[in-house]
Motif scaffolding. Structure first.
Motif, PDB file in Angstrom:
ATOM      1  N   LEU A 172      29.994  12.636  -7.622  1.00 12.17           N
ATOM      2  CA  LEU A 172      28.925  13.193  -8.444  1.00 12.17           C
ATOM      3  C   LEU A 172      28.121  12.086  -9.132  1.00 12.17           C
ATOM      4  CD1 LEU A 172      30.893  16.185  -9.948  1.00 12.17           C
ATOM      5  CD2 LEU A 172      28.807  16.375  -8.604  1.00 12.17           C
ATOM      6  N   LYS A 174      27.631   9.210  -8.019  1.00 11.10           N
ATOM      7  CA  LYS A 174      26.762   8.598  -6.991  1.00 11.10           C
ATOM      8  C   LYS A 174      25.560   9.479  -6.685  1.00 11.10           C
ATOM      9  CE  LYS A 174      29.915   5.593  -4.466  1.00 11.10           C
ATOM     10  NZ  LYS A 174      30.694   5.445  -3.231  1.00 11.10           N
ATOM     11  N   LYS A 175      25.701  10.781  -6.876  1.00 12.88           N
ATOM     12  CA  LYS A 175      24.566  11.679  -6.650  1.00 12.88           C
ATOM     13  C   LYS A 175      23.506  11.507  -7.746  1.00 12.88           C
ATOM     14  CE  LYS A 175      24.918  14.114  -2.888  1.00 12.88           C
ATOM     15  NZ  LYS A 175      23.890  13.978  -1.841  1.00 12.88           N
ATOM     16  N   VAL A 176      23.946  10.988  -8.887  1.00 13.21           N
ATOM     17  CA  VAL A 176      22.985  10.747  -9.963  1.00 13.21           C
ATOM     18  C   VAL A 176      22.405   9.340  -9.838  1.00 13.21           C
ATOM     19  CG1 VAL A 176      22.672  10.581 -12.470  1.00 13.21           C
ATOM     20  CG2 VAL A 176      24.165  12.344 -11.520  1.00 13.21           C
ATOM     21  N   PHE A 177      23.302   8.355  -9.706  1.00 15.51           N
ATOM     22  CA  PHE A 177      22.847   6.960  -9.795  1.00 15.51           C
ATOM     23  C   PHE A 177      22.655   6.264  -8.443  1.00 15.51           C
ATOM     24  CE2 PHE A 177      25.392   7.792 -13.658  1.00 15.51           C
ATOM     25  CZ  PHE A 177      24.410   7.600 -14.599  1.00 15.51           C
ATOM     26  N   ASP A 178      22.999   6.904  -7.371  1.00 16.64           N
ATOM     27  CA  ASP A 178      22.982   6.306  -6.038  1.00 16.64           C
ATOM     28  C   ASP A 178      24.108   5.277  -5.926  1.00 16.64           C
ATOM     29  OD1 ASP A 178      22.413   5.618  -3.509  1.00 16.64           O
ATOM     30  OD2 ASP A 178      20.464   4.701  -3.875  1.00 16.64           O
ATOM     31  N   TYR A 296      23.979  15.099 -17.573  1.00 14.15           N
ATOM     32  CA  TYR A 296      24.748  15.959 -16.673  1.00 14.15           C
ATOM     33  C   TYR A 296      26.199  15.967 -17.140  1.00 14.15           C
ATOM     34  CZ  TYR A 296      20.536  14.928 -14.164  1.00 14.15           C
ATOM     35  OH  TYR A 296      19.215  14.774 -13.858  1.00 14.15           O
ATOM     36  N   TYR A 298      30.037  17.508 -16.592  1.00 20.21           N
ATOM     37  CA  TYR A 298      30.977  18.190 -15.688  1.00 20.21           C
ATOM     38  C   TYR A 298      32.341  18.242 -16.349  1.00 20.21           C
ATOM     39  CZ  TYR A 298      27.884  18.588 -11.700  1.00 20.21           C
ATOM     40  OH  TYR A 298      26.862  18.959 -10.862  1.00 20.21           O
TER      41      TYR A 298
ATOM     42  N   TYR B 153      13.608  15.788  -5.842  1.00 19.65           N
ATOM     43  CA  TYR B 153      14.235  15.428  -7.126  1.00 19.65           C
ATOM     44  C   TYR B 153      14.542  16.692  -7.933  1.00 19.65           C
ATOM     45  CZ  TYR B 153      15.077  13.302 -11.650  1.00 19.65           C
ATOM     46  OH  TYR B 153      15.662  12.926 -12.831  1.00 19.65           O
ATOM     47  N   GLN B 156      17.373  18.659  -6.372  1.00 17.90           N
ATOM     48  CA  GLN B 156      18.666  18.004  -6.562  1.00 17.90           C
ATOM     49  C   GLN B 156      19.114  18.074  -8.019  1.00 17.90           C
ATOM     50  OE1 GLN B 156      21.311  17.449  -5.176  1.00 17.90           O
ATOM     51  NE2 GLN B 156      21.310  15.456  -4.185  1.00 17.90           N
ATOM     52  N   GLU B 157      18.150  17.898  -8.920  1.00 14.17           N
ATOM     53  CA  GLU B 157      18.493  17.941 -10.343  1.00 14.17           C
ATOM     54  C   GLU B 157      19.006  19.331 -10.725  1.00 14.17           C
ATOM     55  OE1 GLU B 157      16.072  18.666 -13.363  1.00 14.17           O
ATOM     56  OE2 GLU B 157      16.938  17.261 -14.800  1.00 14.17           O
ATOM     57  N   GLN B 159      20.494  21.420  -8.723  1.00 12.64           N
ATOM     58  CA  GLN B 159      21.852  21.566  -8.177  1.00 12.64           C
ATOM     59  C   GLN B 159      22.871  20.906  -9.106  1.00 12.64           C
ATOM     60  OE1 GLN B 159      22.372  23.299  -5.158  1.00 12.64           O
ATOM     61  NE2 GLN B 159      20.199  23.684  -5.421  1.00 12.64           N
ATOM     62  N   LEU B 160      22.517  19.727  -9.584  1.00  9.57           N
ATOM     63  CA  LEU B 160      23.442  18.999 -10.472  1.00  9.57           C
ATOM     64  C   LEU B 160      23.640  19.734 -11.799  1.00  9.57           C
ATOM     65  CD1 LEU B 160      22.465  15.294  -9.885  1.00  9.57           C
ATOM     66  CD2 LEU B 160      24.801  16.114  -9.990  1.00  9.57           C
ATOM     67  N   PHE B 169      22.693  20.294  -2.024  1.00 14.08           N
ATOM     68  CA  PHE B 169      23.207  19.222  -2.881  1.00 14.08           C
ATOM     69  C   PHE B 169      23.786  18.083  -2.042  1.00 14.08           C
ATOM     70  CE2 PHE B 169      27.026  17.451  -4.944  1.00 14.08           C
ATOM     71  CZ  PHE B 169      26.439  16.839  -6.037  1.00 14.08           C
ATOM     72  N   LEU B 172      20.754  16.324   0.173  1.00 17.02           N
ATOM     73  CA  LEU B 172      19.669  15.580  -0.496  1.00 17.02           C
ATOM     74  C   LEU B 172      20.181  14.248  -1.036  1.00 17.02           C
ATOM     75  CD1 LEU B 172      17.837  18.434  -2.441  1.00 17.02           C
ATOM     76  CD2 LEU B 172      16.947  17.139  -0.511  1.00 17.02           C
ATOM     77  N   PRO B 174      20.594  10.852  -3.581  1.00 16.04           N
ATOM     78  CA  PRO B 174      20.851  10.787  -5.027  1.00 16.04           C
ATOM     79  C   PRO B 174      19.548  10.785  -5.835  1.00 16.04           C
ATOM     80  CG  PRO B 174      22.092   9.118  -3.856  1.00 16.04           C
ATOM     81  CD  PRO B 174      21.153   9.701  -2.872  1.00 16.04           C
ATOM     82  N   LEU B 175      19.657  11.264  -7.061  1.00 22.16           N
ATOM     83  CA  LEU B 175      18.482  11.373  -7.938  1.00 22.16           C
ATOM     84  C   LEU B 175      17.753  10.045  -8.098  1.00 22.16           C
ATOM     85  CD1 LEU B 175      19.621  13.615 -10.942  1.00 22.16           C
ATOM     86  CD2 LEU B 175      18.096  14.205  -9.070  1.00 22.16           C
TER      87      LEU B 175
END
Lengths: 457, 275
Positions: A172, A174-178, A296, A298, B153, B156-157, B159-160, B169, B172, B174-175
């Motif tokens: 998760l 990584k989904k935010v920050f790459d 975000y 969680y 974006y 994805q946002e 979804q997060l 999710f 796509l 990462p943000l």
């Protein structure tokens, strides 16, 4: 020759039994030697991990093979046969191929899609190969199984998406920050779970770890494990401005992080996102914090939800993997069939008959004025020559089929008579096999070493 | 030559359509082979598209700058920019949104076809107008890429925030990488757009056009410039959240669409040669 598998796994046996049945790497040579010393087992591979112990054997007689393996297991581990048999599964023939392919593709693992099993099977095969316990059949079977494992991992998404809480947190983030490279992690509370999550984040590139705990000494202790810094609990929100990821796991009965605190923190961050992982029960972070922009949150249930969804996806991918396995089982069976005596003898005879017919036709064109009787005599003559020429090889092939390494003779015959030439060289032939065997073995041994990951299992 | 150009155009459209379907399959199944074929179809379509533009320009003694051809040029620029993006960021997932956008532009362009030869305005017969159009076409392609990334974006946002590990999710990017792509695409497009507009203004002054600024197309272009200018100002000064700027990029893209299609159907004003 018959394939036989005798084994137990996490599905059939409790840990108490599994730990009794292990074969440590250091003792595999001795075990393999003992197993193959009995004439009933021609080839053998022992797969021993924390979740399974399986013995793959090749035997001239399936029943004798099973018996030999069972006797070996009871003798080697000094176990009562009746106790042991309750936990065992015995598989024969084609089902062994399918089972091995499923194991190596991690479809039979406790966590479907886990990556370690492929390396573990490679390691088991390597031990058997180095100790001379494998031959042509198992070399082919196991090498193909590694290809199956690789195919399943590349052609399906079975190994993708985290299936543990701590990995889900990393995924998760990584989904935010790459990339997590250079990110700062703030740990609130020095619990075991937050330590594990932080460890995964650091392994994935996070460089700076800040630890805040009500007992400052414990914060220092945990920070030292990550070469990080302990911070005063009172300065928590001030230091949160520097953090990208916050992991909270305190024993507090009320929210430790509230919306107003985080809103204040976000004012000084100029749009930089903040990812908060709350693994405490009761929760440390007010869920309303998630309403803030670029924040975000969680909690443990959210992470569990992600894990469950990922597991469901793996199950869907497993169905695609089963289809790949069926393809590969069919291919192995085709190869195995090509080594059987009857189709080989039939192919040799068919080829000889085709040659006889062609030569006879050519000769008869040059010989004119022959009577029906002469023609019949010549036809009978050529038939007799062919039959007599083939009688010896046919009888010897049939006799060889009864031997443990009879398939080598069959393969040599196929090579000498050129039976596989029309099939695009599918059967590589004994001569070529002998020349290429060593080179392939060296290559495969290196490849196995590159991918093995035992994780202590 | 003109017939060959039309055939090449339809080949390109069909290939882009095929690529759209393949990208959709790729998005849903995540099988790399689909993305490979999708890229191949897009590449083949792009070659046909380029050939079509070239042959048409030869057949008509120059590239026409009417509404129809500008959409075709925009689709061409969009696919070209997509290839650059794919090469730089290695995310095939953008093809799922950008190639269909290109296909749509190709199809929509056919509804703007005019019968007979278009009257050529003397204003157009100048090198500045050629550059003006080229700049705006490429800038629009950049804005579309930025808007598509902004849409990704926001999706994805969402979804997060909703904590849903859906297919969307997982597929796509990462943000942070989506936001970076959107910002860079718009940051490259904006100077081109500004230069294109400046050249248009210079040409209007040169030809002594009174009230040129009152044309609906010119006003809309000014609005597009203002929106994307605000986007960059807010993004780089970090005075707005990424969500706000993403929404702004979508508004800008909507204005580009209005400008490209609707405004060109209005046969009034100074900018009539764009109709």
């Amino acid at each position: 020759m018959h394939l036989v598998l005798v084994g137990l796994s996490h599905k059939t046996a409790p840990i108490e039994m599994r730990e009794k049945m292990t074969f440590p790497a250091a003792r595999q040579a001795e075990a393999l030697s003992q197993l193959t010393s009995d004439g009933a087992v021609a080839e053998a591979v022992i797969l021993s991990t924390c979740n399974r112990t399986e013995i793959y054997a090749l035997s001239a007689d399936a029943e004798r093979g099973v018996e030999a393996v069972l006797s070996f297991l009871t003798d080697y581990h000094d176990l009562d046969r009746h106790d042991l048999v309750r936990y065992l599964y015995i598989v024969k023939g084609e089902a062994v191929v399918r089972h091995l392919f499923r194991v190596v593709s991690s479809l039979d693992s406790m966590v479907i899609g886990e990556a370690q099993i492929l390396g573990q099977v490679k390691e088991a095969y390597e031990h058997a190969f180095e100790n001379g316990a494998t031959g042509r059949a198992f070399n082919r079977l196991f090498r193909q199984s590694f290809e199956v494992g690789k195919r399943v991992r590349t052609e399906t998404a079975i190994g993708e998406n985290a299936v543990s809480i701590s990995y889900a947190a990393v995924e998760l983030a990584k989904k935010v920050f790459d990339s997590l490279a250079g990110r700062t992690v703030l740990i609130i509370g020095a619990g075991k779970m937050s330590e594990l999550t932080a460890k995964h984040l650091v392994c994935n590139g996070a460089v700076d770890v800040l630890v805040a705990n009500r007992t400052y000494e414990r914060a220092v202790e945990l920070a030292q494990r990550f070469s990080g810094r302990a911070i005063e609990y009172g300065a928590l929100f001030e230091r949160m401005r520097d953090a990208d990821i916050v992991i909270s796991s305190t024993a507090a009965q009320e929210y430790v992080v509230r919306k107003a605190d985080v809103a204040e923190v976000m004012r000084g961050r100029r749009g930089r996102p903040l990812f908060l992982i709350d693994i405490a029960v009761p929760r440390d972070i007010d869920p309303a914090v998630n309403e803030l922009s670029d924040v975000y949150v969680y909690d443990i249930d959210d992470l569990n939800g992600v894990v469950e969804s990922n597991l469901e996806e793996r199950m869907r991918e497993a169905e695609r993997a089963e289809a790949i396995i069926e393809d590969e089982v069919a291919e192995f069976l085709r190869w195995q069939e090509s080594l059987e005596v009857v189709p080989t003898v039939a192919a040799i005879r068919a080829k000889a008959e085709a040659i006889r017919q062609a030569e006879l036709e050519r000769a008869l064109k040059r010989l004119s004025g022959l009577s029906e009787r002469d023609l019949a005599t010549i036809d009978a003559l050529t038939c007799a020559i062919v039959n007599k020429m083939l009688h010896g090889p046919t009888a010897r092939l049939k006799a060889a089929a009864e031997e443990a390494d009879g398939y080598l003779v069959v393969e040599a015959a196929r090579e000498l008579y050129g039976l596989d030439e029309t099939e695009g060289g599918r059967g590589s032939g004994l001569l070529r096999t002998l020349l290429n065997r060593r080179a392939r073995e060296i290559h495969d041994t290196h490849a196995a070493k590159e991918t093995g990951d035992g994780l202590g299992c | 030559m003109a017939t060959a150009a039309v055939i090449a155009f339809w080949f390109a459209t069909v290939l882009y359509g095929g690529a759209t379907v393949l990208y959709a399959y790729f998005f849903l199944s995540k099988r790399p082979s689909y993305s490979w074929y999708a890229t191949f179809f897009t590449g083949a379509g792009f070659l046909c598209h380029t050939a079509s533009i070239g042959m048409r320009s030869v057949a008509e003694d120059g590239t026409r700058l009417d509404g129809q051809n500008q959409l075709i040029l925009l689709a061409w620029a969009l696919v070209l920019v997509y290839f650059v993006v794919e090469h730089l960021v290695k995310f095939k997932v953008y093809g799922v949104l950008l190639v269909p956008a290109g296909t749509l532009l190709m199809v929509v362009s056919q509804f703007l076809a005019r019968k007979g030869a278009a009257p050529v305005s003397p204003l157009v017969e100048n090198w500045k107008i050629g550059i003006h159009v080229a700049m705006i076409v490429f800038a629009n392609a950049g804005f579309i890429v930025g808007a598509v990334a902004s849409l990704a974006y926001l999706l994805q946002e969402r979804q997060l925030k909703r904590k849903k590990a859906s297919v969307l999710f997982k597929r796509l990017p990462p943000l942070a990488s989506i936001d970076l792509l959107a910002r860079r695409a718009i940051a490259f497009a904006f100077p081109a757009y500004t230069a294109g507009l400046m050249l248009g203004i210079v040409r209007a002054y040169e030809t002594d056009q009174r009230g040129w600024w009152a044309d609906p197309r010119v006003m809309l272009a000014g609005l597009v410039w203002g929106v994307f200018g605000a986007y960059l100002a807010l993004h780089y000064s970090e005075r707005a959240t990424a969500r706000t700027t993403a929404r702004l990029a979508l508004v800008g893209a909507l204005l580009v669409a209005v400008l490209a299609v609707v405004a060109r159907t209005v046969p009034a004003g100074f900018h009539v040669f764009g109709v």
